[in-house]
Design a protein around this motif. Structure first.
Motif, PDB file in Angstrom:
ATOM      1  N   HIS A 102       0.834  -1.205   0.000  1.00  0.00           N
ATOM      2  CA  HIS A 102       0.000   0.000   0.000  1.00  0.00           C
ATOM      3  C   HIS A 102       0.870   1.257   0.000  1.00  0.00           C
ATOM      4  O   HIS A 102       0.613   2.202  -0.753  1.00  0.00           O
ATOM      5  CB  HIS A 102      -0.941  -0.010   1.214  1.00  0.00           C
ATOM      6  N   GLN A 103       1.912   1.272   0.840  1.00  0.00           N
ATOM      7  CA  GLN A 103       2.789   2.441   0.907  1.00  0.00           C
ATOM      8  C   GLN A 103       3.555   2.636  -0.403  1.00  0.00           C
ATOM      9  O   GLN A 103       3.704   3.762  -0.885  1.00  0.00           O
ATOM     10  CB  GLN A 103       3.770   2.328   2.079  1.00  0.00           C
ATOM     11  N   LEU A 104       4.038   1.554  -0.982  1.00  0.00           N
ATOM     12  CA  LEU A 104       4.725   1.673  -2.280  1.00  0.00           C
ATOM     13  C   LEU A 104       3.785   2.201  -3.357  1.00  0.00           C
ATOM     14  O   LEU A 104       4.185   2.998  -4.202  1.00  0.00           O
ATOM     15  CB  LEU A 104       5.304   0.321  -2.717  1.00  0.00           C
ATOM     16  N   ALA A 105       2.530   1.771  -3.308  1.00  0.00           N
ATOM     17  CA  ALA A 105       1.545   2.263  -4.281  1.00  0.00           C
ATOM     18  C   ALA A 105       1.344   3.765  -4.112  1.00  0.00           C
ATOM     19  O   ALA A 105       1.296   4.516  -5.093  1.00  0.00           O
ATOM     20  CB  ALA A 105       0.220   1.518  -4.128  1.00  0.00           C
ATOM     21  N   ARG A 106       1.237   4.227  -2.872  1.00  0.00           N
ATOM     22  CA  ARG A 106       1.066   5.668  -2.612  1.00  0.00           C
ATOM     23  C   ARG A 106       2.307   6.454  -3.020  1.00  0.00           C
ATOM     24  O   ARG A 106       2.200   7.540  -3.596  1.00  0.00           O
ATOM     25  CB  ARG A 106       0.741   5.921  -1.138  1.00  0.00           C
ATOM     26  N   ASP A 107       3.492   5.921  -2.722  1.00  0.00           N
ATOM     27  CA  ASP A 107       4.728   6.588  -3.145  1.00  0.00           C
ATOM     28  C   ASP A 107       4.822   6.646  -4.670  1.00  0.00           C
ATOM     29  O   ASP A 107       5.199   7.664  -5.245  1.00  0.00           O
ATOM     30  CB  ASP A 107       5.953   5.870  -2.579  1.00  0.00           C
ATOM     31  N   CYS A 108       4.456   5.570  -5.306  1.00  0.00           N
ATOM     32  CA  CYS A 108       4.470   5.511  -6.765  1.00  0.00           C
ATOM     33  C   CYS A 108       3.480   6.525  -7.340  1.00  0.00           C
ATOM     34  O   CYS A 108       3.780   7.218  -8.317  1.00  0.00           O
ATOM     35  CB  CYS A 108       4.135   4.092  -7.212  1.00  0.00           C
ATOM     36  N   GLN A 109       2.334   6.632  -6.717  1.00  0.00           N
ATOM     37  CA  GLN A 109       1.313   7.593  -7.133  1.00  0.00           C
ATOM     38  C   GLN A 109       1.876   9.018  -7.038  1.00  0.00           C
ATOM     39  O   GLN A 109       1.703   9.826  -7.949  1.00  0.00           O
ATOM     40  CB  GLN A 109       0.099   7.419  -6.219  1.00  0.00           C
ATOM     41  N   TRP A 110       2.551   9.334  -5.945  1.00  0.00           N
ATOM     42  CA  TRP A 110       3.141  10.663  -5.755  1.00  0.00           C
ATOM     43  C   TRP A 110       4.221  10.924  -6.817  1.00  0.00           C
ATOM     44  O   TRP A 110       4.259  11.999  -7.410  1.00  0.00           O
ATOM     45  CB  TRP A 110       3.737  10.770  -4.349  1.00  0.00           C
ATOM     46  N   LEU A 111       5.076   9.923  -7.044  1.00  0.00           N
ATOM     47  CA  LEU A 111       6.138  10.084  -8.048  1.00  0.00           C
ATOM     48  C   LEU A 111       5.563  10.259  -9.451  1.00  0.00           C
ATOM     49  O   LEU A 111       6.083  11.046 -10.250  1.00  0.00           O
ATOM     50  CB  LEU A 111       7.082   8.880  -8.018  1.00  0.00           C
ATOM     51  N   LEU A 112       4.498   9.528  -9.763  1.00  0.00           N
ATOM     52  CA  LEU A 112       3.877   9.651 -11.074  1.00  0.00           C
ATOM     53  C   LEU A 112       3.275  11.040 -11.250  1.00  0.00           C
ATOM     54  O   LEU A 112       3.398  11.652 -12.320  1.00  0.00           O
ATOM     55  CB  LEU A 112       2.812   8.572 -11.266  1.00  0.00           C
ATOM     56  N   ALA A 113       2.654  11.573 -10.207  1.00  0.00           N
ATOM     57  CA  ALA A 113       2.119  12.941 -10.269  1.00  0.00           C
ATOM     58  C   ALA A 113       3.259  13.940 -10.441  1.00  0.00           C
ATOM     59  O   ALA A 113       3.151  14.900 -11.217  1.00  0.00           O
ATOM     60  CB  ALA A 113       1.320  13.251  -9.008  1.00  0.00           C
ATOM     61  N   HIS A 114       4.364  13.717  -9.754  1.00  0.00           N
ATOM     62  CA  HIS A 114       5.546  14.572  -9.872  1.00  0.00           C
ATOM     63  C   HIS A 114       6.082  14.508 -11.300  1.00  0.00           C
ATOM     64  O   HIS A 114       6.452  15.530 -11.888  1.00  0.00           O
ATOM     65  CB  HIS A 114       6.611  14.104  -8.865  1.00  0.00           C
ATOM     66  N   HIS A 115       6.101  13.321 -11.874  1.00  0.00           N
ATOM     67  CA  HIS A 115       6.548  13.128 -13.259  1.00  0.00           C
ATOM     68  C   HIS A 115       5.643  13.888 -14.229  1.00  0.00           C
ATOM     69  O   HIS A 115       6.118  14.601 -15.116  1.00  0.00           O
ATOM     70  CB  HIS A 115       6.546  11.628 -13.616  1.00  0.00           C
ATOM     71  N   ALA A 116       4.335  13.765 -14.025  1.00  0.00           N
ATOM     72  CA  ALA A 116       3.385  14.450 -14.908  1.00  0.00           C
ATOM     73  C   ALA A 116       3.540  15.953 -14.804  1.00  0.00           C
ATOM     74  O   ALA A 116       3.523  16.671 -15.821  1.00  0.00           O
ATOM     75  CB  ALA A 116       1.956  14.031 -14.572  1.00  0.00           C
TER      76      ALA A 116
END
Length: 123
Positions: A102-116
């Protein structure tokens, strides 16, 4: 104690936002059921690959910013925290594995938003 390794990001690999988003959705959906450790381990491996790829890009973007003190420090601290979480591993039981995924998914979500956001600012 087990040692965990994580995939290194290949700078030549293109970031596929749709695939990463689907993995995030799947990982967060798993939280509503009782997934087995095999499912959680597979999700963790895929998420770590996505995080490694996005983390590499985020660090490059952070280095390219004008050093504006607090902003760069906060970003660097957040990226360091994500990297530590990625190294954490699944732990010893189903609950710790569930929390890690769950935490990795949230971190990945944050990084993807940062990428976008970074991609939009470069246009």
């Amino acid at each position: 104690m087990t040692t965990t390794t994580f995939p290194s990001a290949d700078p030549g690999v293109r970031i596929d936002a749709e695939t990463i988003s689907e993995t995030i959705r799947e990982a967060l959906r798993v939280g509503s059921g009782r997934p087995d450790l095999t499912t959680l381990a597979a999700l963790e491996e895929v998420l770590r690959g996505h995080v490694a790829l996005l983390l590499t890009e985020a660090r490059e973007m952070a280095r390219g910013r004008w050093p504006s003190g607090c902003e760069v420090s906060r970003l660097t601290a957040r990226l360091d925290g994500i990297e530590r979480q990625m190294r954490q591993g699944l732990g010893d039981g189903a609950l710790s594995a569930h929390v890690q995924v769950h935490q990795l998914a949230r971190d990945c979500q944050w990084l993807l938003a940062h990428h976008a956001a970074g991609s939009r600012s470069l246009r």
